[in-house]
Design an enzyme around this catalytic site. Structure first.
Site, short mmCIF file in Angstrom:
data_model
loop_
_atom_site.label_atom_id
_atom_site.label_comp_id
_atom_site.label_asym_id
_atom_site.label_seq_id
_atom_site.Cartn_x
_atom_site.Cartn_y
_atom_site.Cartn_z
N GLN A 156 0.80 -1.22 0.00
CA GLN A 156 0.00 0.00 0.00
C GLN A 156 0.84 1.28 0.00
O GLN A 156 0.35 2.32 -0.40
CB GLN A 156 -0.96 -0.02 1.20
CG GLN A 156 -1.99 -1.13 1.06
CD GLN A 156 -2.93 -1.23 2.26
OE1 GLN A 156 -2.59 -1.87 3.24
NE2 GLN A 156 -4.07 -0.59 2.17
N GLU B 118 -5.32 -10.11 8.93
CA GLU B 118 -6.71 -10.36 8.57
C GLU B 118 -6.90 -11.55 7.63
O GLU B 118 -7.42 -11.41 6.52
CB GLU B 118 -7.30 -9.11 7.91
CG GLU B 118 -7.30 -7.91 8.82
CD GLU B 118 -8.02 -6.70 8.20
OE1 GLU B 118 -8.40 -6.76 7.01
OE2 GLU B 118 -8.20 -5.71 8.92
C1 FCB Z 1 -7.85 -3.28 6.56
C2 FCB Z 1 -6.54 -3.68 5.91
C3 FCB Z 1 -5.66 -2.52 5.57
C4 FCB Z 1 -6.43 -1.34 5.04
C5 FCB Z 1 -7.62 -1.02 5.92
C6 FCB Z 1 -8.45 0.15 5.46
O1 FCB Z 1 -8.78 -4.28 6.42
O2 FCB Z 1 -5.80 -4.53 6.75
O3 FCB Z 1 -4.69 -2.98 4.65
O4 FCB Z 1 -6.76 -1.54 3.73
O5 FCB Z 1 -8.45 -2.14 6.02
#
Ligand code: FCB
Length: 419
Positions: A20, A157
């Site tokens: 990112q 996640e």
């Molecule tokens: C989460 C992700 C992160 C980012 C946020 C907004 O789910 O882990 O990378 O995109 O959302």
């Protein structure tokens, strides 16, 4: 915890992830996804953090942070099977040293959604050799970093990656297969468990956890007979029992996650929590394959961020209090707001930290908070439009400008008090 004062030693910081912010990551499955036109735009140079990390850490330091969460890009470390890039390993050593020089405690994520292209081609998470591949990569990273890094996040996640990648098919690898989703789940458990032991063998007192995406789930509408029950019983029926009965699809996943946490006991030093919003769910025979999560609620819903996610600090409180049952320390690894109106971010930070403070008073053992994100960045399918940063990015010039909310948060980081 006294009033809204956080204890000394509490970790205060912001989080990012390699794909990112780094820029020029073109050897992973997300780069391919972008090339195939399946995201709004390409990540390209992103924030050029690969070259500007020192500048970004100077900002974090000047904003009162004492910790920073970032992720390692596997595709840079091992661009081809078995070929490790020494320069990339040394780069991450420099990153960690740069953090330490600024008194920022590094929190390192080993997998934040992206896989090297070669791993993806071999079947990614469900390849029979996945666990072996992941461990070999992680072992190499640990060889370079374990004496410098105490906090490790194995996987970010996993349930989001599983759901979007293997159920909905909107993220790589674009599958819609319940069987494959379960295979990924099994490999997540295996990888995490093995990494826990490997990292602890290298450094006994390290802390290993996973970043769990936590949502508050609600049934999409209530049933009138229950309106007559006491608030406590109603809470039980609506939030817990009814949600579980009504939502075979969505509620199944938090169920799986909880079962994961139960199984992970003994192989996790802390629970990492990523919290953004609540979700309304309804029973649909077609869900999760083609059905829809119910986003609107028959009652009122609150304000939303620029991606349409409802802002609901109470959900963070409930999640944290609920996690007490695992008797483990908790670190909030992500929580943030995308908006073009920065004053709303101040309210967001204030209300969510208020929820954290209340949960601590109620006995949740919370050790740190990482705002998502330090700088605006590439938000996966949604590209660069959502603005989550404490620091505003001008992508044309790569100029960074801290927003007023960054100063507000800095005040809390410095004093440990919510103002
Ligand atoms: C989460 C992700 C992160 C980012 C946020 C907004 O789910 O882990 O990378 O995109 O959302």
């Amino acid at each position: 915890m006294d009033g809204n004062t956080f204890p000394k030693g509490f970790l205060w910081g912001a989080a990012t992830s390699s794909h990112q912010v780094e820029g020029d990551n073109d050897a992973n499955d997300w780069a391919d996804w972008e090339t195939a036109g399946r995201a709004k735009e390409r990540s390209g140079m992103a924030c050029d953090h690969w070259r500007r990390f020192r500048e970004d850490f100077d900002l974090a330091r000047s904003l009162g942070h004492n910790a920073h969460r970032f992720s390692i890009e596997w595709s840079r470390i091992e661009p081809q099977e078995g070929q490790f890039n020494e320069a990339a390993l040394l780069h991450y050593c420099e990153v960690v040293d740069a953090l330490r020089e600024r008194n920022l405690e590094p929190v390192v994520t080993l997998h934040h959604f992206t896989l090297p292209r070669w791993v993806a081609r071999e079947g990614g998470w469900i390849s029979s050799r996945f666990v072996q591949y992941f461990l070999r990569y992680a072992d190499r990273v640990a060889e370079y970093l374990s004496d410098k890094v105490r906090y490790w996040v194995t996987v970010n996640e996993p349930m989001v990656a599983l759901y979007q990648g293997y159920i909905q098919g909107i993220w790589p690898p674009g599958e819609k297969s319940f069987g494959k989703a379960l295979e990924m789940f099994r490999n997540v458990v295996r990888v995490h468990t093995e990494l826990y032991h490997m990292l602890h063998n290298r450094r006994r007192n390290c802390w290993v956890g996973m970043a769990k995406h936590v949502r508050a789930f609600f049934p999409y509408r209530s049933f009138w007979p229950f309106d007559h029950l006491s608030a406590g019983l109603r809470q039980f029926f609506f939030s817990d029992l009814m949600t579980h009965i009504l939502t075979t699809g969505v509620a199944f996943f938090p169920g799986l996650e909880n079962s994961f946490l139960r199984r992970a006991k003994g192989t996790t030093d802390f629970i990492g929590v990523n919290y953004y919003t609540r979700e309304f769910v309804k029973f649909a025979l077609t869900f999760p394959f083609g059905g829809e999560k119910e986003k609107s609620f028959s009652g009122e819903t609150g304000e939303r961020n620029s991606l349409g996610w409802e802002i609901y600090p109470e959900g963070l409180y409930r999640a944290l209090v609920d996690l007490r049952k695992f008797s483990l320390p908790i670190i909030i690894l992500e929580n943030g707001l995308c908006t073009l109106e920065d004053p709303r971010r101040i309210v967001f930070i204030q209300s969510h930290l208020g929820a954290v403070a209340r949960a601590m008073k109620a006995g949740a053992d919370i050790r740190g908070y990482f705002y998502w994100s330090l700088v605006d960045n590439f938000e996966w399918l949604d590209g660069f439009e959502p603005r989550f940063g404490l620091v505003e990015m001008d992508y044309k010039t790569q100029a960074r400008r801290p927003r007023p909310s960054a100063e507000y948060y800095a005040g809390i980081c410095r004093t440990g008090k919510i103002t």
